[in-house]
Design a protein around this motif. Sequence first.
Motif, PDB file in Angstrom:
ATOM      1  N   GLY A 145      30.640  26.535  45.262  1.00 25.70           N
ATOM      2  CA  GLY A 145      30.748  27.692  44.375  1.00 25.70           C
ATOM      3  C   GLY A 145      29.782  28.794  44.769  1.00 25.70           C
ATOM      4  O   GLY A 145      30.130  29.969  44.789  1.00 25.70           O
ATOM      5  N   PHE A 146      28.557  28.394  45.106  1.00 28.81           N
ATOM      6  CA  PHE A 146      27.528  29.366  45.473  1.00 28.81           C
ATOM      7  C   PHE A 146      27.910  30.129  46.734  1.00 28.81           C
ATOM      8  O   PHE A 146      27.910  31.367  46.762  1.00 28.81           O
ATOM      9  CB  PHE A 146      26.200  28.621  45.664  1.00 28.81           C
ATOM     10  N   TYR A 147      28.259  29.376  47.789  1.00 29.95           N
ATOM     11  CA  TYR A 147      28.634  30.023  49.046  1.00 29.95           C
ATOM     12  C   TYR A 147      29.849  30.922  48.863  1.00 29.95           C
ATOM     13  O   TYR A 147      29.903  32.036  49.362  1.00 29.95           O
ATOM     14  CB  TYR A 147      28.973  28.981  50.119  1.00 29.95           C
TER      15      TYR A 147
ATOM     16  N   VAL B 257      29.428  36.919  36.151  1.00 25.25           N
ATOM     17  CA  VAL B 257      29.745  36.258  34.888  1.00 25.25           C
ATOM     18  C   VAL B 257      31.129  35.596  34.948  1.00 25.25           C
ATOM     19  O   VAL B 257      31.311  34.466  34.506  1.00 25.25           O
ATOM     20  CB  VAL B 257      29.673  37.267  33.721  1.00 25.25           C
ATOM     21  N   LEU B 258      32.096  36.321  35.495  1.00 26.77           N
ATOM     22  CA  LEU B 258      33.482  35.831  35.465  1.00 26.77           C
ATOM     23  C   LEU B 258      33.921  35.275  36.816  1.00 26.77           C
ATOM     24  O   LEU B 258      35.114  35.170  37.082  1.00 26.77           O
ATOM     25  CB  LEU B 258      34.427  36.966  35.053  1.00 26.77           C
ATOM     26  N   GLN B 259      32.954  34.907  37.652  1.00 21.26           N
ATOM     27  CA  GLN B 259      33.231  34.540  39.039  1.00 21.26           C
ATOM     28  C   GLN B 259      34.424  33.617  39.223  1.00 21.26           C
ATOM     29  O   GLN B 259      35.324  33.878  40.031  1.00 21.26           O
ATOM     30  CB  GLN B 259      31.963  33.880  39.560  1.00 21.26           C
ATOM     31  N   ARG B 260      34.420  32.535  38.448  1.00 19.51           N
ATOM     32  CA  ARG B 260      35.491  31.548  38.602  1.00 19.51           C
ATOM     33  C   ARG B 260      36.859  32.183  38.346  1.00 19.51           C
ATOM     34  O   ARG B 260      37.813  31.969  39.088  1.00 19.51           O
ATOM     35  CB  ARG B 260      35.239  30.402  37.624  1.00 19.51           C
ATOM     36  N   ARG B 261      36.922  33.005  37.299  1.00 16.22           N
ATOM     37  CA  ARG B 261      38.180  33.666  36.934  1.00 16.22           C
ATOM     38  C   ARG B 261      38.628  34.642  38.026  1.00 16.22           C
ATOM     39  O   ARG B 261      39.818  34.727  38.335  1.00 16.22           O
ATOM     40  CB  ARG B 261      38.016  34.451  35.633  1.00 16.22           C
ATOM     41  N   VAL B 262      37.666  35.400  38.561  1.00 13.68           N
ATOM     42  CA  VAL B 262      38.006  36.381  39.595  1.00 13.68           C
ATOM     43  C   VAL B 262      38.627  35.657  40.778  1.00 13.68           C
ATOM     44  O   VAL B 262      39.704  36.028  41.278  1.00 13.68           O
ATOM     45  CB  VAL B 262      36.751  37.141  40.081  1.00 13.68           C
TER      46      VAL B 262
END
Lengths: 337, 273
Positions: A145-147, B257-262
Amino acid sequence: MTTAGAGARPLAPAASALGGGSGGGGGSSGATGTPSARETRRRRRRHRSTEAAWAAFFLAPTALGLGVFYLWPVLQTFYYSFTTWGPFGGHTFTGLANYRALLHDPDLRSAFVNTLWYCLLGLAGIPIALVLAAVLARPGRRGVGFYRALLFLPVVTMPVAVAIVWRWLYAGDYGLINTLLGKIGIHGPYWISDQHTALIAVAVVGLWSGVGYTMVILMAGLESIPRQYYEAAQIDGAGPVRQFFALTLPLLSPSLFFVTVLSVIGTLQTFDLVYVLIGQTNPALPQTRSVVYLFYQDAFVDNNRGYAAAIAFVLLLVTVALTGFQFRLQKRWVHYA
Amino acid sequence: MRSRRGSIGAHTFLIAASIAMAGPFLWELLTSFKTLTEATRVPPTWLPPQWHGSNYRSVFDTVPFGDMLVNSVLNTLARTAAQLLFCSMAAYAFARLRFPGRSLLFGLFLSILLVPSQLLVIPQYQIVQSLHLLNSRTALFLPGMFSAFGTFLLRQFFLAMPAELEEAARLDGAGPLRIYWSVMLPLARPGLIALGILTMIWSWNDLLWPLVVNTDPHKMPLSAGLASLQGQFMTDYPVLMAGALMATVPVIVVFVVLQRRVIEGIALTGTKG
């Protein structure tokens, strides 16, 4: 009751009756007997016309907006491409004059050559993204996830801001890149004002800011390949290289096709990076000018809108031709499961 | 043993890639706190010997940064809200209602996807001009409120909904408006979120259109404002870096904040679009 409900306004009780009718059964109110055939037909017809009215209601904003701001402008631009504009905005129909001039315009030719270079260099991002995706998509890899977030960050960053930072990194004397190169004994050029390196410099920034996007799509493609295939291949004695070419590549080919098409369409429209990275007065500008840059100059700086419209139309034709070519080629290498 | 060595190699590769990706942002941050003389020193220093916040103030003195920020926010919100509403309405009609000329109209919508947006800029400019909206905030978001892409994306979601749900709602007396609002929209949430985030990011970053319709710095969004800041201050890099950072921070915050969604949204457009 039936006459009252026949109006255009779908009243609530009428709507429920219609719902029961279209459902084919007796509906929730089992008390009513089987309606006559004529009655059913009339209900169905009325149902269909109210459905069309509702469709019109739901579609109105988008159909109107897209019609006014997208479809009509296509026709308008097509018409403008046959006109010549005066200095005060008036225009006259001059037939194919713009297109004839385009054929002999050295600026346009070089802009197209440059743009095709952006396109080719942009495609180089796909293998890089593939390696990154393959390394990241391994099950159990830590910190994915980080990378992934870090690699994706340039994609969401404003292109103008990206260009400003890279201008600074590319600076000749005090730029970070040349400083680092100097440490290993290389004397770097003035990247973006040197005619020989400017185009590559722009393309590298484009690649840098786009590679995360390609990677994410390829990762999604890789993750959709069932694990068991690899287990079966391993049992059959296929090594990692064989697995990659016999399994991964064919199963990933739809995703690879998608990112190739997107990359070509995207790089053909290169504008922001050239506009901000190279600027207006840089001596390397002619070597980096893209087709859309030329279009912008003609349309909104030199007020030469008819000619600009013709440029835009030629770009559309090239885009359609290259995309069509890719779809033809698709049959040879893309496998759909 | 082999797998551990492979893993070390992979991590080295990933760390190198991360430095290449994050390095420019870090350099931007460090430069924004230097003075111009410090920033142009040969060879460059990494850390500013003294941290100067004054560059951030200079941005406000050189361009109307506050106005531009407001313009960017308005532009982004208006485009995103309008697209979510209008695209979902149209997508519902295409996916769930029968009406004459449906496939023809949908074909027209799809054809818009093929046309590069630059092709449309001249007539769009003229429409805005004839509405006397040049140099207004409305001009920024007007064409961007409508989207064939968004309609297409959401239609895919509505098509995938089970027909039984709709039947059940209809038997309970719900009309199309009710079905759209209370049944379809909640179920299409992942699609709406994806479209919303993508529209936000593209609207915030858009350059060509704002550059064309608004020449008044007070009516420009940050993207065009930054480009003009660069024009005025070709060499004052610390100020430019401060401006670029401030203009990108909102999108970066939304992204973090919305990384996963993006990322899901992007992957979604890749597999469905």
